[in-house]
Design a protein around this motif. Sequence first.
Motif, mmCIF file in Angstrom:
data_model
loop_
_atom_site.group_PDB
_atom_site.id
_atom_site.type_symbol
_atom_site.label_atom_id
_atom_site.label_comp_id
_atom_site.label_asym_id
_atom_site.label_seq_id
_atom_site.Cartn_x
_atom_site.Cartn_y
_atom_site.Cartn_z
ATOM 1 N N GLY A 10 -21.767 33.770 51.638
ATOM 2 C CA GLY A 10 -22.241 33.523 50.278
ATOM 3 C C GLY A 10 -22.587 34.810 49.555
ATOM 4 N N LEU A 11 -23.203 35.756 50.263
ATOM 5 C CA LEU A 11 -23.542 37.044 49.664
ATOM 6 C C LEU A 11 -22.296 37.870 49.358
ATOM 7 C CD1 LEU A 11 -26.681 38.017 51.803
ATOM 8 C CD2 LEU A 11 -26.637 37.193 49.431
ATOM 9 N N ALA A 67 -14.994 26.206 37.246
ATOM 10 C CA ALA A 67 -15.624 27.458 37.665
ATOM 11 C C ALA A 67 -14.658 28.298 38.492
ATOM 12 C CB ALA A 67 -16.883 27.168 38.466
ATOM 13 N N PRO A 68 -14.810 29.620 38.482
ATOM 14 C CA PRO A 68 -13.965 30.487 39.315
ATOM 15 C C PRO A 68 -14.152 30.189 40.794
ATOM 16 C CG PRO A 68 -15.134 31.760 37.636
ATOM 17 C CD PRO A 68 -15.727 30.391 37.622
ATOM 18 N N ALA A 69 -13.129 30.517 41.586
ATOM 19 C CA ALA A 69 -13.159 30.225 43.020
ATOM 20 C C ALA A 69 -14.340 30.905 43.704
ATOM 21 C CB ALA A 69 -11.847 30.670 43.662
ATOM 22 N N GLY A 70 -14.637 32.144 43.312
ATOM 23 C CA GLY A 70 -15.744 32.861 43.935
ATOM 24 C C GLY A 70 -17.079 32.183 43.713
ATOM 25 N N VAL A 71 -17.263 31.614 42.541
ATOM 26 C CA VAL A 71 -18.509 30.913 42.224
ATOM 27 C C VAL A 71 -18.591 29.596 43.000
ATOM 28 C CG1 VAL A 71 -19.790 29.744 40.378
ATOM 29 C CG2 VAL A 71 -18.750 31.972 39.961
ATOM 30 N N LEU A 72 -17.480 28.860 43.058
ATOM 31 C CA LEU A 72 -17.447 27.615 43.816
ATOM 32 C C LEU A 72 -17.802 27.844 45.288
ATOM 33 C CD1 LEU A 72 -14.240 25.932 42.365
ATOM 34 C CD2 LEU A 72 -16.500 24.876 42.444
ATOM 35 N N GLY A 73 -17.166 28.847 45.885
ATOM 36 C CA GLY A 73 -17.433 29.142 47.283
ATOM 37 C C GLY A 73 -18.858 29.594 47.511
ATOM 38 N N MET A 74 -19.368 30.427 46.605
ATOM 39 C CA MET A 74 -20.724 30.953 46.744
ATOM 40 C C MET A 74 -21.753 29.833 46.744
ATOM 41 S SD MET A 74 -22.762 33.566 44.203
ATOM 42 C CE MET A 74 -22.927 32.297 42.908
ATOM 43 N N TYR A 75 -21.679 28.950 45.762
ATOM 44 C CA TYR A 75 -22.682 27.892 45.669
ATOM 45 C C TYR A 75 -22.492 26.815 46.736
ATOM 46 C CZ TYR A 75 -24.739 29.838 41.482
ATOM 47 O OH TYR A 75 -25.394 30.663 40.602
ATOM 48 N N TYR A 107 -25.507 29.882 64.300
ATOM 49 C CA TYR A 107 -24.307 30.647 63.974
ATOM 50 C C TYR A 107 -23.838 30.342 62.556
ATOM 51 C CZ TYR A 107 -19.357 31.894 63.963
ATOM 52 O OH TYR A 107 -18.126 32.402 63.622
ATOM 53 N N SER A 108 -23.719 29.055 62.230
ATOM 54 C CA SER A 108 -23.234 28.650 60.911
ATOM 55 C C SER A 108 -24.180 29.108 59.811
ATOM 56 C CB SER A 108 -23.061 27.131 60.852
ATOM 57 O OG SER A 108 -22.114 26.694 61.789
ATOM 58 N N TYR A 109 -25.471 28.972 60.047
ATOM 59 C CA TYR A 109 -26.474 29.326 59.034
ATOM 60 C C TYR A 109 -26.356 30.797 58.636
ATOM 61 C CZ TYR A 109 -31.088 29.344 56.783
ATOM 62 O OH TYR A 109 -32.124 29.456 55.882
ATOM 63 N N ILE A 110 -26.312 31.670 59.636
ATOM 64 C CA ILE A 110 -26.249 33.112 59.350
ATOM 65 C C ILE A 110 -24.912 33.477 58.707
ATOM 66 C CG2 ILE A 110 -26.252 35.414 60.380
ATOM 67 C CD1 ILE A 110 -28.129 34.283 62.556
ATOM 68 N N SER A 157 -18.013 38.169 60.883
ATOM 69 C CA SER A 157 -17.499 36.801 60.807
ATOM 70 C C SER A 157 -17.746 36.200 59.425
ATOM 71 C CB SER A 157 -18.154 35.940 61.894
ATOM 72 O OG SER A 157 -17.647 34.632 61.871
ATOM 73 N N GLY A 158 -18.949 36.428 58.898
ATOM 74 C CA GLY A 158 -19.277 35.922 57.565
ATOM 75 C C GLY A 158 -18.446 36.566 56.478
ATOM 76 N N PHE A 159 -18.149 37.847 56.631
ATOM 77 C CA PHE A 159 -17.324 38.557 55.646
ATOM 78 C C PHE A 159 -15.946 37.904 55.526
ATOM 79 C CE2 PHE A 159 -14.047 41.810 54.904
ATOM 80 C CZ PHE A 159 -14.432 42.259 53.634
ATOM 81 N N PHE A 160 -15.322 37.630 56.660
ATOM 82 C CA PHE A 160 -13.984 37.024 56.618
ATOM 83 C C PHE A 160 -14.042 35.562 56.187
ATOM 84 C CE2 PHE A 160 -12.947 40.727 59.234
ATOM 85 C CZ PHE A 160 -11.785 41.142 58.605
#
Length: 302
Positions: free
Chosen positions: A189-190, A30-38, A180-183, A72-75
Amino acid sequence: MRRESLFLIALGVGVTAVSFSAIFIKWSQAPAGVLGMYRLLFTVVLLTPWIWRMRHEMYRLSGKEWWLLVSSGFFLGLHFLGWMGSLRYTSVASSMILLNLGPLFVMIGAYLFFKEKLRWQALIGMMIAFTGTAMIAGMDIELGPTALWGDFLSIFGALTVAIHMLIGQKLRMNISFLVYSYIVFIVAGLVLAAFNVVSGVPLLDYPAREWGLFLLLAIVPTIFGHLLFNWLLQYVKAITIQVAILGEPVGAIVLAYFLLGEKVTLIQGVGGFLSICGIAWFIRVKDAAGVRQVENEWQEAG
């Protein structure tokens, strides 16, 4: 069995668990973006029962705190995109060792933006680590532009996770680790989901084997690795965990040799040894100087 022995066993389990992260990524198509997302979204689902009990803490967050959490989540999303992508182009050894430069980038940023002190002894550790990194990059240049691109992506992953940790440095003073981690995981992921949609990457059309690997990434390196490390912080010194985490690239390299057939060249081995020793020395000196432990959040990125 004594409590200290149990904690050491738990530490060993955590290091072994995070070492499997690169192996699962290599096994996946799977592509890296999909792996990270899931990986992130499955982790969010697994954490939800515990977070539900702490929902009142989220209600008390200010607008500024929410903005910083989103940043923080964006980075963190960019980190996963870069590091996981690097494993498509370079070896596990190069990718994992270069990724471990993250704590050095964190402290450089803390020095530049928060005026935190940096002792000259710590600079020696940084120079040793960067020397080892240069050896690895020099070796990969000989392998061609593909491997060098993978090295760049891994360093990009280290830089972006350093920004993620610097943003979260002050947030962690008032927000519990789980909240913090949850948010941040949801936001990251988004971000990856948006990247996948814009890039035209399919989100659902994957065989059962891939879905199993997505779930393994959430359970093994994240739950039994990074979250276990953060639980251990209640009982074990932060420097002990930080140095133990440096065993991740070693564990990943050993697993890659047996499970993927990847060999390590002499230059990679020497460069990796110098890099890990330099970072370990840097952490030891920094801890002795009493500088704030901003790398604690690093555990959730590998």
